[in-house]
Design a protein around this motif. Structure first.
Motif, PDB file in Angstrom:
ATOM      1  N   MET A  36       0.837  -1.185   0.000  1.00  0.00           N
ATOM      2  CA  MET A  36       0.000   0.000   0.000  1.00  0.00           C
ATOM      3  C   MET A  36       0.881   1.246   0.000  1.00  0.00           C
ATOM      4  O   MET A  36       2.080   1.193   0.326  1.00  0.00           O
ATOM      5  CB  MET A  36      -0.907   0.020   1.233  1.00  0.00           C
ATOM      6  CG  MET A  36      -0.168   0.289   2.536  1.00  0.00           C
ATOM      7  SD  MET A  36      -1.259   0.621   3.932  1.00  0.00           S
ATOM      8  CE  MET A  36      -0.054   1.166   5.150  1.00  0.00           C
ATOM      9  N   ARG A  37       0.293   2.384  -0.347  1.00  0.00           N
ATOM     10  CA  ARG A  37       1.019   3.644  -0.325  1.00  0.00           C
ATOM     11  C   ARG A  37       0.941   4.267   1.070  1.00  0.00           C
ATOM     12  O   ARG A  37      -0.104   4.244   1.712  1.00  0.00           O
ATOM     13  CB  ARG A  37       0.441   4.609  -1.358  1.00  0.00           C
ATOM     14  CG  ARG A  37       0.656   4.188  -2.805  1.00  0.00           C
ATOM     15  CD  ARG A  37      -0.001   5.168  -3.735  1.00  0.00           C
ATOM     16  NE  ARG A  37      -1.435   5.247  -3.464  1.00  0.00           N
ATOM     17  CZ  ARG A  37      -2.171   6.358  -3.590  1.00  0.00           C
ATOM     18  NH1 ARG A  37      -1.603   7.494  -3.950  1.00  0.00           N
ATOM     19  NH2 ARG A  37      -3.463   6.330  -3.344  1.00  0.00           N
ATOM     20  N   PRO A  64       6.932   9.538   0.235  1.00  0.00           N
ATOM     21  CA  PRO A  64       5.934   8.582  -0.278  1.00  0.00           C
ATOM     22  C   PRO A  64       6.611   7.236  -0.530  1.00  0.00           C
ATOM     23  O   PRO A  64       7.680   7.164  -1.148  1.00  0.00           O
ATOM     24  CB  PRO A  64       5.464   9.231  -1.585  1.00  0.00           C
ATOM     25  CG  PRO A  64       5.855  10.675  -1.474  1.00  0.00           C
ATOM     26  CD  PRO A  64       7.107  10.697  -0.655  1.00  0.00           C
ATOM     27  N   SER A  65       6.010   6.158  -0.047  1.00  0.00           N
ATOM     28  CA  SER A  65       6.634   4.835  -0.100  1.00  0.00           C
ATOM     29  C   SER A  65       5.583   3.764  -0.319  1.00  0.00           C
ATOM     30  O   SER A  65       4.389   3.985  -0.108  1.00  0.00           O
ATOM     31  CB  SER A  65       7.393   4.546   1.208  1.00  0.00           C
ATOM     32  OG  SER A  65       8.303   5.578   1.529  1.00  0.00           O
ATOM     33  N   GLU A  66       6.050   2.588  -0.724  1.00  0.00           N
ATOM     34  CA  GLU A  66       5.219   1.394  -0.762  1.00  0.00           C
ATOM     35  C   GLU A  66       5.610   0.519   0.422  1.00  0.00           C
ATOM     36  O   GLU A  66       6.790   0.173   0.590  1.00  0.00           O
ATOM     37  CB  GLU A  66       5.423   0.629  -2.074  1.00  0.00           C
ATOM     38  CG  GLU A  66       4.829   1.314  -3.293  1.00  0.00           C
ATOM     39  CD  GLU A  66       3.301   1.244  -3.318  1.00  0.00           C
ATOM     40  OE1 GLU A  66       2.738   0.302  -2.710  1.00  0.00           O
ATOM     41  OE2 GLU A  66       2.688   2.125  -3.943  1.00  0.00           O
ATOM     42  N   VAL A  67       4.638   0.165   1.254  1.00  0.00           N
ATOM     43  CA  VAL A  67       4.901  -0.627   2.461  1.00  0.00           C
ATOM     44  C   VAL A  67       3.829  -1.706   2.590  1.00  0.00           C
ATOM     45  O   VAL A  67       2.750  -1.595   2.002  1.00  0.00           O
ATOM     46  CB  VAL A  67       4.900   0.267   3.723  1.00  0.00           C
ATOM     47  CG1 VAL A  67       5.968   1.349   3.621  1.00  0.00           C
ATOM     48  CG2 VAL A  67       3.533   0.885   3.940  1.00  0.00           C
ATOM     49  N   ALA A 116       0.680  -3.612   3.993  1.00  0.00           N
ATOM     50  CA  ALA A 116      -0.518  -3.157   4.709  1.00  0.00           C
ATOM     51  C   ALA A 116      -0.506  -3.722   6.121  1.00  0.00           C
ATOM     52  O   ALA A 116      -0.230  -4.910   6.324  1.00  0.00           O
ATOM     53  CB  ALA A 116      -1.771  -3.613   3.975  1.00  0.00           C
ATOM     54  N   THR A 157       5.148   6.086  10.140  1.00  0.00           N
ATOM     55  CA  THR A 157       4.204   6.820   9.302  1.00  0.00           C
ATOM     56  C   THR A 157       3.424   7.760  10.199  1.00  0.00           C
ATOM     57  O   THR A 157       2.780   7.313  11.143  1.00  0.00           O
ATOM     58  CB  THR A 157       3.248   5.859   8.575  1.00  0.00           C
ATOM     59  OG1 THR A 157       3.993   5.094   7.632  1.00  0.00           O
ATOM     60  CG2 THR A 157       2.150   6.618   7.834  1.00  0.00           C
ATOM     61  N   ALA A 212      -1.642   7.178   5.160  1.00  0.00           N
ATOM     62  CA  ALA A 212      -1.502   5.926   4.411  1.00  0.00           C
ATOM     63  C   ALA A 212      -2.858   5.506   3.868  1.00  0.00           C
ATOM     64  O   ALA A 212      -3.898   6.075   4.229  1.00  0.00           O
ATOM     65  CB  ALA A 212      -0.945   4.826   5.324  1.00  0.00           C
ATOM     66  N   GLU A 213      -2.845   4.513   2.996  1.00  0.00           N
ATOM     67  CA  GLU A 213      -4.099   3.988   2.474  1.00  0.00           C
ATOM     68  C   GLU A 213      -4.838   3.163   3.521  1.00  0.00           C
ATOM     69  O   GLU A 213      -6.065   3.036   3.463  1.00  0.00           O
ATOM     70  CB  GLU A 213      -3.827   3.141   1.233  1.00  0.00           C
ATOM     71  CG  GLU A 213      -3.330   3.959   0.052  1.00  0.00           C
ATOM     72  CD  GLU A 213      -3.076   3.129  -1.176  1.00  0.00           C
ATOM     73  OE1 GLU A 213      -3.567   3.498  -2.262  1.00  0.00           O
ATOM     74  OE2 GLU A 213      -2.377   2.093  -1.059  1.00  0.00           O
ATOM     75  N   ALA A 236       0.565  11.803  -1.659  1.00  0.00           N
ATOM     76  CA  ALA A 236       1.968  12.003  -2.028  1.00  0.00           C
ATOM     77  C   ALA A 236       2.440  13.426  -1.786  1.00  0.00           C
ATOM     78  O   ALA A 236       3.652  13.685  -1.748  1.00  0.00           O
ATOM     79  CB  ALA A 236       2.183  11.631  -3.495  1.00  0.00           C
TER      80      ALA A 236
END
Length: 320
Positions: free
Chosen positions: A1-2, A17-20, A22, A58, A93-94, A298
């Motif tokens: 998720m972003r 901004p990153s992908e991590v 969930a 985060t 985050a999402e 972002a």
């Protein structure tokens, strides 16, 4: 998720901004798909390390969204429920985690952006005007940054309680917004203490609600009436230097307090009462929210730059 990840404390540039992965809810937790996250000064304090938070993390404590999973031991919530909170873990985050005992149910069909915009600042304005210094009918108080998200809500709640508001602002546009919210008098920051004395017949105000901090503190003390209350609830301009208690005597036996929302939502019952009042007032139109700007997730860095640069009015939201 972003998600937005802070790997080291610093300025807005550390918001990456990153992908991590969930997050999965633990015991007593909810996993919430975030519809909107509030941008608040407490987030900047976490980012800079003023409030100790160990990287990587985060930021973001205020969210509204939909429950997608519940952890062991959770009762009263299920997947599909709409919730809001001012105590999220990883709100930028999402998906964020929320302790179920700090989640507030949002009615089906409600605007989740309004829910995200209401809770943290709304409950802060609630405790300041109802508990820290309960405003009495006819009392005059000073609200700093009266066109900001907090200032607009404070002004409205003081008026709901029958008080008179003197607000401070930095631009003509902000003056217009403060007056629309109900401010009776609006001043610039230069010489505001003397102007407050003039507007109160030399007496001073019953309370000052000061979220600005360093640059307004001395004037805030000077603007108080005898036995008035200075509620220093934030430090947008920086932390206040240490204070000699004798200054409080010299200012007229005044009271200085540095409260936070956590001190006024200690129990589930107190949290539910304050949140319930705020959401009810928003639904009825008694409390009007001004969402000054929304940003894509972002653009969290830009949101922080705008907030700290005092280029904003009303509430700021991140939209994943």
């Amino acid at each position: 998720m972003r998600a937005i990840v802070v790997t080291e404390h610093g300025g807005p540039e550390v918001l990456h901004p990153s992908e991590v992965p969930a997050p999965e809810p633990g015991a007593g937790q909810l996993a919430v798909e975030v519809a909107a996250a509030g941008v608040n000064y407490i987030d900047t304090y976490h980012r800079t390390g003023r409030y100790p938070t160990k990287p990587p993390f985060t930021p973001g404590v205020e969210v509204a969204g939909t429950v997608v999973a519940v952890g062991p031991g959770v009762t009263g919530f299920a997947a599909g429920d709409l919730v809001a909170t001012a105590d999220a873990v990883g709100g930028y985050a999402e998906r964020a985690l929320v302790n179920a005992d700090r989640a507030i149910a949002v009615p089906a069909g409600a605007d989740l952006r309004l829910a995200a915009a209401a809770l943290l600042q709304g409950m802060t304005a609630h405790y300041l005007t109802h508990s820290t210094h309960p405003v009495l009918p006819g009392e005059t108080v000073l609200v700093h940054a009266a066109a900001g998200g907090m200032g607009l809500l404070l002004t409205q709640l003081v008026k709901l309680r029958g008080g008179r508001v003197i607000g401070t602002v930095s631009t003509p546009e902000k003056e217009r917004l403060a007056r629309e919210a109900g401010a009776d008098e609006v001043l610039g920051y230069d010489g505001f203490a003397e102007a407050v004395r003039d507007l109160t017949g030399g007496e001073g105000v019953a309370a000052v609600y000061d979220g600005v901090g360093r640059t307004t503190f001395d004037g805030s003390l000077a603007a108080l009436r005898r036995r008035g209350v200075l509620a220093l609830y934030g430090a947008a301009s920086g932390p206040v230097d240490p204070v000699d208690p004798m200054r409080l005597a010299g200012a007229g036996g005044v009271y200085l307090t540095r409260p936070s929302l956590a001190h006024y939502t200690v129990t589930r019952e107190e949290l539910a009462e304050r949140a319930g009042d705020v959401l009810r007032w928003v639904a009825s139109g008694e409390l009007k929210l001004h969402i000054g700007r929304t940003y894509p997730l972002a653009d969290a860095r830009t949101a922080h730059e705008d907030l700290e640069g005092r280029r904003t009015t009303g509430k700021l939201l991140l939209i994943p």
